[in-house]
Design a protein around this motif. Structure first.
Motif, mmCIF file in Angstrom:
data_model
loop_
_atom_site.group_PDB
_atom_site.id
_atom_site.type_symbol
_atom_site.label_atom_id
_atom_site.label_comp_id
_atom_site.label_asym_id
_atom_site.label_seq_id
_atom_site.Cartn_x
_atom_site.Cartn_y
_atom_site.Cartn_z
ATOM 1 N N GLY A 1 0.816 4.572 -5.741
ATOM 2 C CA GLY A 1 0.021 5.794 -5.808
ATOM 3 C C GLY A 1 0.732 7.088 -5.506
ATOM 4 N N CYS A 2 2.041 7.072 -5.218
ATOM 5 C CA CYS A 2 2.694 8.340 -4.944
ATOM 6 C C CYS A 2 2.937 9.091 -6.248
ATOM 7 C CB CYS A 2 4.014 8.116 -4.223
ATOM 8 S SG CYS A 2 3.770 7.962 -2.466
ATOM 9 N N LYS A 3 2.492 10.327 -6.274
ATOM 10 C CA LYS A 3 2.688 11.137 -7.466
ATOM 11 C C LYS A 3 4.059 11.793 -7.398
ATOM 12 C CE LYS A 3 -2.176 12.095 -7.715
ATOM 13 N NZ LYS A 3 -3.205 13.131 -7.702
ATOM 14 N N VAL B 1 0.822 -1.198 0.000
ATOM 15 C CA VAL B 1 0.000 0.000 0.000
ATOM 16 C C VAL B 1 0.865 1.262 0.000
ATOM 17 C CG1 VAL B 1 -1.907 1.191 1.119
ATOM 18 C CG2 VAL B 1 -1.792 -1.254 1.228
ATOM 19 N N ILE B 2 1.965 1.223 0.754
ATOM 20 C CA ILE B 2 2.808 2.416 0.828
ATOM 21 C C ILE B 2 3.361 2.785 -0.533
ATOM 22 C CG2 ILE B 2 4.921 3.432 1.774
ATOM 23 C CD1 ILE B 2 4.701 1.465 4.045
#
Lengths: 188, 777
Positions: A21-23, A17-18
């Motif tokens: 999705g980091c932009k 999860v970490i």
């Protein structure tokens, strides 16, 4: 043993999860985009007046703010000097001089003539203006005009470019201001 | 939130005819929040009661006499007190959170030691609920001394004691919010539905959280993760008449029976609204769309724990079309027009000009107990902020126009890290020591209003608190260092630009000392004296150009020095009985090198016409004022609340008032609470009258238009809980601007162009649900 498997699963889930999705932004901090690639700016308005009775009698007047709005102030702001009792065939040239070679913005204005209108407002001068070019809807644009001078005297002429997308009706009221310069006018 | 409204049971029935009782509230000693499930126990009788969700307890059928009462609450120091019970005895207890006694620490609630001598004001649950569907700035306005700086309806920035933007710190889940806060039309990118608790700390509060926060701190705290097994959640729905806006927000959370250390939560919000209306017309292009989500995962054991929090905030909103003007002439035309120069029908469509922003936060936090001496916690966070601004018109060039790129794009990425060690009580001392670091990179595309920059910063702090009987003293010191490098093109003539990369360094101390005197629970006096500093922000140093939409040319000054504030806040809280509750809080801020925008004496000529020019300047400023809160119970069911916020801001160097300071604000609220009935509880109806005076204290010739006249608005709120299927469903109605008054607020940047929003009716419903009960079979 079961407990340990659960713990491992939980950690694996957390890790997945970490890292999703980091932009990100490009790592270009030390290397900003050069100003020429900035949005369009109009730095310069050049007016050329041709004496209708003598093609070689040409007058010019320029307003120029070489780095666009803000930053440095304008470096050229001419007075319009015309002779009395004449008709002047007038052309407006708009440039973006932050680029080299300069970009001719007046061509874009002509392309989008249906959205643009020049307005000329004389104050205290004998000069009057009639627009001579038309857009696709038959309404004037004002890149081409005729200026008529009569008696000598001093005054001002406001040259305004109105941006009127979808609302152009031939009057100066609708829309926003793209250009607004108050030239000093000397008829002498 | 738990909806068990009254849990009030007796451990043992007393058969005799003794009819006296002991009742009251159990409240947190520091922030006066109610403590649910606290035990109040009469040692002699071996009986007691638990507090309900409002912190109330009651022990009935007690014989008159002297008893020893023990009050205990998880994470709090036990209180033992001898009292006399005679007739209906009322007694409040104030246990203190004590690190030594934290059993099985709740990870998310294990916040670092706060500066408790500073006045922390919570936004009440009732006010949080009433503001649902609105922005964070709107939710905070119920606190005295807090205003909002608005750009129409969709952008609302909190203002504390007249200061905003970089002078305020927003702590989102314990992480300092880092975006493009410098802009007056850039609101904090936080989903208000994440907040279970909202509070405001006024005054220089920089010791714990780093420099910059010279005006105060806003704390947005999420609900602690679930620590009992099971799966549950909550759904919130809000509809608003003005703008026909709808908001849906929900969360689901759980804790596994088999893996009790692991808790999780998923949360999301969707919001859409169309053009809003002033009383007499519709405001073109004022719609908005927002979608946010977050998740949290926690792993906790007795002596260690870790937590992950991730959130994303995405919003797109229209900028009122008629506010985008060409030059000073257009602005005067807009201001003198009785109706905005553009009006139109209602639509949800968002056209140019508009803004789109995204904010992403990833937080990792862990703690480990260092024996019985204290606790070490480590936090890392990464934030990414994206901002697109679209002008009213795209490029003239067709091929450029087809790309439909924003005229301005910013991306800023921030990494922050903290290591904090808190020590448990040694004699009468508690305290913490910490180290923090930050690095930031900013890039732009399009108009270079703010250049690219990279910065690094570090801080070291130490806070100690001494407490004995009725006195408490706290002191802290911090050193911060900031290194900033800017990369920008400078015009050197002949259509050529040169890349410059100047470096700025700032470093300084922050200090704070606070005193508290607390006599019982009747009188509570605190005095806080602090000194703090703020390095000039990049826009103040390097702004250079036309601020579209603001119709102003702004010029930064790269020689600006840091601001230094010295302030004092006194808070007197007097609560003599059940009926009266008063809090008076006078304050003074002396700010050296206060940075502000000084208007130039003559407008500046550009090819677009004349624009007012503003230069960033420094002055010595004094901001003083008083916040007042007064509550009185008129009857058993009717309360009256009076709030007042008064501020005077003086520019000492120019010998004149400071611009853009909130005018005085008075609010009176009457609340009637209904008795609980069979299935309906916590019902109330309230009416509030807000009166805002005209801001007459402004420097001459510094603004496009004079400040608007005084105004008042009437707001109504009603709410109740309906007990259905073992759940309390909360239903509420609010009517904002009931009388549909046309007014303009001095701190609204759209006041030049339009009246503020007209009547707005909001309907809310909150439905808690339980998917799986956690109790083992």
């Amino acid at each position: 043993m079961k407990k340990r498997t659960n713990t491992l699963m939980a950690i694996a889930f957390a890790a997945t999860v970490i890292w999703t999705g980091c932009k990100k932004d490009e790592d270009t901090t030390t290397n900003p985009p050069p100003p020429a690639n900035e949005e369009e700016v109009i730095t310069t308005m050049k007016l050329a007046f041709v004496d209708s009775s003598n093609n070689s009698n040409i007058k010019y007047a320029t307003f120029r703010d070489p780095d666009g709005d803000g930053g440095l102030s304008y470096d050229i702001f001419d007075t319009i000097k015309l002779e009395p009792n004449k008709t002047w065939i007038t052309t407006i040239l708009l440039l973006n001089e932050t680029e080299s070679p300069a970009d001719t913005i007046s061509n874009e204005v002509l392309d989008e003539g249906v959205d643009h209108l020049f307005c000329f407002t004389p104050t205290g001068t004998s000069a009057t203006v009639i627009k001579t070019d038309l857009d696709n809807n038959g309404l004037p644009i004002g890149l081409q005009s005729k200026w008529y001078t009569t008696v000598a005297g001093n005054g001002t002429m406001q040259v305004e470019l109105r941006h009127q997308p979808g609302v152009k009706d031939g009057t100066c009221t609708p829309g926003d201001t793209d250009i607004s310069v108050d030239f000093q006018v000397k008829v002498q | 939130m738990l909806f068990i409204c009254v849990i009030n049971f007796h451990l043992m029935a007393q058969a005799d005819s003794c009819k006296s009782s002991l009742s009251g509230k159990v409240l947190d000693e520091h922030d006066k929040t109610v403590l649910e499930f606290a035990t109040v126990y009469i040692l002699e009788l071996n009986r007691g009661a638990l507090t309900d969700s409002a912190g109330n307890y009651k022990i009935s059928n007690v014989c008159d006499g002297n008893y020893t009462i023990r009050v205990s609450h998880i994470g709090c120091e036990n209180i033992e007190e001898k009292i006399l019970i005679k007739g209906k005895t009322i007694k409040n207890f104030y246990p203190e959170h004590h690190t030594e006694l934290l059993k099985d620490v709740e990870v998310t609630a294990a916040r670092p030691l706060e500066q408790t001598t500073q006045t922390k004001t919570n936004v009440t649950d009732e006010k949080i609920n009433q503001s649902k569907g609105q922005s964070l700035g709107d939710a905070l306005k119920s606190v005295t001394g807090v205003n909002s700086l608005n750009t129409g309806n969709s952008i609302s920035k909190p203002v504390i004691h007249g200061m905003h933007s970089n002078r305020i710190l927003v702590l989102n889940n314990g992480i300092r919010q880092e975006g493009q806060q410098w802009g007056v039309e850039h609101a904090p990118e936080v989903d208000p539905f994440i907040a279970n608790k909202l509070s405001v700390i006024k005054g220089a509060n920089s010791i714990r959280y780093g420099s910059d926060a010279i005006a105060g701190v806003i704390l947005v705290e999420a609900k602690p993760l679930r620590d009992s097994a099971g799966i549950g959640g909550e759904l919130n729905l809000v509809g608003m008449s003005n703008g026909r806006a709808g908001t849906a927000s929900a969360y689901v959370e759980g804790n596994l029976n088999k893996l009790n250390a692991l808790s999780w939560r998923l949360q999301g919000t969707l919001k859409q609204g169309g053009n809003i209306s002033a009383p007499d017309y519709i405001l073109v292009n004022t719609g908005l769309k927002e979608y946010n989500f977050s998740y949290a995962l926690g792993w906790k054991k007795k002596n260690y724990g870790a937590e992950i929090f991730y959130s994303q905030f995405n919003t797109t909103f229209g900028i009122f079309s008629a506010s985008h003007i060409g030059n000073l002439t257009d602005l005067n035309r807009a201001f003198n027009s009785p109706v905005p120069l553009e009006t139109g029908p209602f639509t949800y469509h968002i056209g140019r000009p508009f803004q789109h922003t995204e904010h992403e936060l990833l937080k990792l936090k862990s703690f480990i107990k260092t024996g019985d001496k204290g606790k070490l916690s480590i936090t890392y966070a990464r934030q990414y902020n994206l901002r697109y601004e679209y002008d009213k018109h795209g490029p003239l060039n067709d091929s450029l126009e087809a790309l439909n790129k924003p005229e301005l794009k910013y991306e800023i990425t921030t990494h922050t890290g903290d290591i904090i060690w808190e020590h448990n009580r040694v004699k009468n001392f508690t305290g913490s020591i910490g180290l923090s670091g930050i690095t930031q990179a900013n890039t732009y595309e399009g108009r270079a209003l703010i250049p690219n920059f990279q910065n690094y910063g570090g801080g070291l702090f130490f806070i100690e608190r001494w407490k004995k009987n009725k006195f408490e003293i706290e002191g802290g010191i911090r050193y911060d260092y900031k290194w900033l490098q800017v990369f920008k093109y400078q015009y050197i003539g002949n259509a050529t630009y040169e890349l410059i990369s100047p470096i700025h360094k700032f470093g300084n101390f922050t200090g704070n000392v606070g005193f508290i005197y607390k006599s019982d629970s009747v009188l509570n006096v605190s005095l806080n004296i602090g000194t703090a500093w703020r390095a000039p922000s990049v826009n103040e140093l390097y702004s250079n150009g036309l601020h579209h939409g603001a119709a102003a040319l702004e010029f930064g000054d790269k020689t600006l020095q840091s601001e230094r504030t010295n302030n004092a806040i006194l808070t007197v809280h007097y609560n003599p009985g059940k009926r009266l509750n008063i809090e008076v809080s006078p304050y003074i801020h002396y700010i050296n090198n206060f940075i502000y925008r000084q208007p130039a004496s003559t407008p500046m000529l550009t090819i677009r016409g004349a624009f007012p020019a503003f230069y960033y300047k420094q002055t010595n400023a004094v901001l003083n004022g008083c916040d007042l809160y007064f509550k009185y119970k008129l009857t058993k069911s009717l309360d009256i609340t009076q709030k007042a916020s008064v501020l005077r801001a003086w520019n000492q160097t120019e010998n004149d008032w400071l611009i853009t300071m909130p005018s005085d604000k008075y609010e009176t609220e009457l609340t009637h609470r209904f008795n609980n009935r069979n299935k309906i509880n916590s019902a109330y109806i309230s009416a509030s009258f807000l009166y805002v005076t005209k801001q007459g204290r402004v420097p001459a010739n510094s603004d496009f238009a004079p400040p608007p006249p005084a105004y008042y608005t009437v707001n109504l709120h009603a709410s109740c809980n309906i007990y259905v299927r073992k759940q309390n469903i909360e239903v509420g109605v609010s009517v904002f601007n009931l009388l549909n008054e046309s007014y303009r607020d001095y701190l609204d940047r759209f006041r030049y162009f339009t009246d503020a929003m007209g009547r707005n009716i909001a309907l809310r419903i909150k439905i808690p649900f339980n998917i799986k009960s956690g109790l083992p079979p």
